[in-house]
Design an enzyme around this catalytic site. Structure first.
Site, mmCIF file in Angstrom:
data_model
loop_
_atom_site.group_PDB
_atom_site.id
_atom_site.type_symbol
_atom_site.label_atom_id
_atom_site.label_comp_id
_atom_site.label_asym_id
_atom_site.label_seq_id
_atom_site.Cartn_x
_atom_site.Cartn_y
_atom_site.Cartn_z
ATOM 1 C CD GLU A 53 -24.075 41.637 -7.486
ATOM 2 O OE1 GLU A 53 -25.188 41.610 -8.062
ATOM 3 O OE2 GLU A 53 -23.643 42.634 -6.913
ATOM 4 C CG ASP A 64 -33.982 41.806 -11.333
ATOM 5 O OD1 ASP A 64 -33.015 42.511 -10.998
ATOM 6 O OD2 ASP A 64 -34.176 40.667 -10.887
#
Length: 274
Positions: A53, A64
């Site tokens: 990815e 994140d």
């Protein structure tokens, strides 16, 4: 133009045929530089990752953790653009022949234009997109263009998702399902835990798509643990941290390759004796 979605399916099917989980690595484009990021993706694949990815760096990466936020900040200060993300996909795929997806928040695609983004990603040899913040209810435009170009649409399910919600998400997705192993942001964890196993079981009850687990896997032991019940093991922050901790880019790239090899060995132990 469905070749790369097919390639993604074949990579997951090959892992299944070998009675193991697939290893999926995550690395942001443009980190530590655009060229360095391309080499890092290639190193992860050469080291043993089945799929990568490529992250599209975002200024407000709400899902994140601090490691990936730091990498995104470095990439953005370096001037990374969507064209660099496409170049990363194109060059890494051309060099390895392995499936590469883009992981991105929805806003950059929306601003860039869905038709333009999907056409360019398909042209670059991309296999599809993981869209963690795009609600299924608002995904029709994306799904239409992705299907036109043979791109996978990977949605995320979480431990908090009710069964009916999981069914709705998996029905709309393609390629595989991204199971977030625990609530919260990405990052390495001490343990991945039973929550992930329960989520995989609930997700599998709704779909024949492979179910791949991410958020928190950082070492071979955890990869082995997750590989015992998941179709794929997704590792991001641990790869990024290897680059951040390295004294220079070549050392970081070597560390990525070494970690991929360790994790690839880990996922192969997951079903041993099971």
């Amino acid at each position: 133009m469905s070749g790369n979605l097919t390639l993604l399916g074949e990579a997951l099917a090959t892992a299944k045929a070998e009675d193991r989980a697939a290893l999926i690595a995550y690395l942001p484009a443009g980190f530590p530089t655009v060229d360095g990021g391309i080499e890092a993706v290639k190193a992860a694949l050469d080291g043993g990752a089945d799929i990568v990815e490529v992250g599209l760096p975002h200024s407000d990466p709400v899902l994140d953790g601090p490691v990936i936020q730091t990498a995104d900040d470095i990439a953005l200060r370096g001037g990374v653009k969507i064209a660099d993300v496409m170049r990363t996909v194109r060059e890494a795929h051309a060099a390895t022949g392995k499936p590469i997806l883009v992981m991105t928040y929805w806003n950059p695609i929306d601003r860039y234009g869905v038709a333009r983004f999907t056409a360019e990603l398909a042209e670059a040899g991309g296999a599809g997109c993981i869209l963690p913040d795009l609600p299924v209810e608002e995904a029709d435009l994306w799904r239409e263009h992705a299907a036109e170009h043979g791109l996978a649409t990977v949605f995320v399910v979480a431990p908090s998702s009710k069964d009916a919600r999981i069914a709705r998400i998996t029905e709309a997705g393609s390629g595989f399902v991204y199971a977030a192993s625990l609530m919260g942001v990405t990052g390495t964890r001490e343990s991945v835990g039973a929550q992930a196993q329960d989520l995989v079981a609930r997700t599998r009850a709704t779909t024949d798509l492979p179910v791949c687990v991410g958020l928190g896997v950082s070492n071979a032991g955890q990869a082995t643990e997750v590989a015992a019940f998941a179709d794929g093991v997704i590792v991001g922050s641990a790869f990024v941290k290897r680059i951040l901790d390295a004294p220079d880019t070549p050392s970081g790239i070597a560390a990525v390759r070494a970690l991929a090899a360790e994790l690839a060995e880990g996922v192969r132990k997951g079903r041993a004796g099971a």
